[in-house]
Design an enzyme around this catalytic site. Structure first.
Site, PDB file in Angstrom:
ATOM      1  N   SER A 120       0.805  -1.222   0.000  1.00 56.85           N
ATOM      2  CA  SER A 120       0.000   0.000   0.000  1.00 56.85           C
ATOM      3  C   SER A 120       0.836   1.269   0.000  1.00 56.85           C
ATOM      4  CB  SER A 120      -0.935   0.016   1.211  1.00 56.85           C
ATOM      5  OG  SER A 120      -0.198  -0.087   2.416  1.00 56.85           O
TER       6      SER A 120
ATOM      7  N   ASP B 287      -0.825   6.379  10.606  1.00 60.73           N
ATOM      8  CA  ASP B 287      -1.334   5.334  11.502  1.00 60.73           C
ATOM      9  C   ASP B 287      -0.243   4.400  11.997  1.00 60.73           C
ATOM     10  OD1 ASP B 287      -0.705   4.043   9.176  1.00 60.73           O
ATOM     11  OD2 ASP B 287      -2.698   3.231   8.792  1.00 60.73           O
TER      12      ASP B 287
ATOM     13  N   HIS C 268       1.206   3.792   7.223  1.00 65.62           N
ATOM     14  CA  HIS C 268       0.988   4.513   5.962  1.00 65.62           C
ATOM     15  C   HIS C 268       1.530   5.932   6.061  1.00 65.62           C
ATOM     16  CE1 HIS C 268      -2.027   1.247   5.930  1.00 65.62           C
ATOM     17  NE2 HIS C 268      -1.583   1.129   4.690  1.00 65.62           N
TER      18      HIS C 268
END
Length: 205
Positions: free
Chosen positions: A11, A177, A180
């Site tokens: 991601s 978080d 990320h």
């Protein structure tokens, strides 16, 4: 002839690329695109990040997303989920360091010798030095360094740079978080990548 650079990972590489008309996303790949590739007609940048991927997920899509594209340069960023899932999803079948190394090496073995490899250390899990995730990442980052040396690849020292940044303090938040990236974190990743590999994409034109 335009040459291709493929960036593959999880991601952090993905960063919403599917919602971006240019397929670049909003993370470190965006910074690289804008600073090295947007006005460089010699190169095409292709983002193949997929959120949630571990090295075993790269294995499942390696033929389609890497080998069929036959990139001139291949940049790989993987390892965060391999460790994070051990903490966040202990019920899952986990990717041990030995498996991580074996699968990663098998993927690299399939890449043509003519492809320039760029291996990126994983970044961080939580923004404090002693977190369980950052302790777990030590061995995975070491494996990436070892494979880079073994394969003659360019090494992007993300783990070392991010941990050094945490140790120095006085920095903006690097993650949203714990994993990320904020824009500052993406900026740090891009700068670290450029320091290691940016020379490959310089043009005299």
């Amino acid at each position: 002839m335009t040459k291709k650079v493929v960036l593959i990972g999880d991601s952090i590489t993905d960063a919403g690329r599917r919602e971006d008309p240019n397929g670049i996303g909003t993370g470190y790949v965006k910074h690289l695109y804008e600073e090295l590739f947007k006005n460089n007609k010699d190169w095409e940048l292709i983002n193949k990040g997929v959120s949630g991927d571990r090295v075993t997920d790269l294995e499942a899509r390696w033929e389609e997303d890497v080998l069929k594209l036959n990139p001139d340069v291949l940049s790989i960023s993987i390892g965060i989920n391999d460790v994070w899932y051990q903490i966040d999803h202990p019920e899952m079948e986990q990717v041990t360091p030995d498996q991580f190394e074996a699968v990663y090496r098998s993927l690299l073995d399939k890449v043509p010798a003519s492809t320039q490899l760029i291996l990126m250390e994983p970044t961080i899990i939580e923004e404090h030095l002693g977190s369980l995730g950052n302790q777990g990442l030590v061995e995975y980052a070491e494996i990436v360094r070892f494979l880079a040396e073994e394969k003659g690849a360019i090494l992007v020292q993300n783990y070392a740079v991010f941990m050094g940044t945490l140790a120095n303090g006085n920095h903006p938040p690097l993650t949203t978080d714990g994993v990320h990236m904020t824009d500052a974190g993406s900026r740090l990743m891009a700068d670290t990548w450029k320091k290691a590999a940016g020379y490959l994409f310089k043009t005299d034109k």
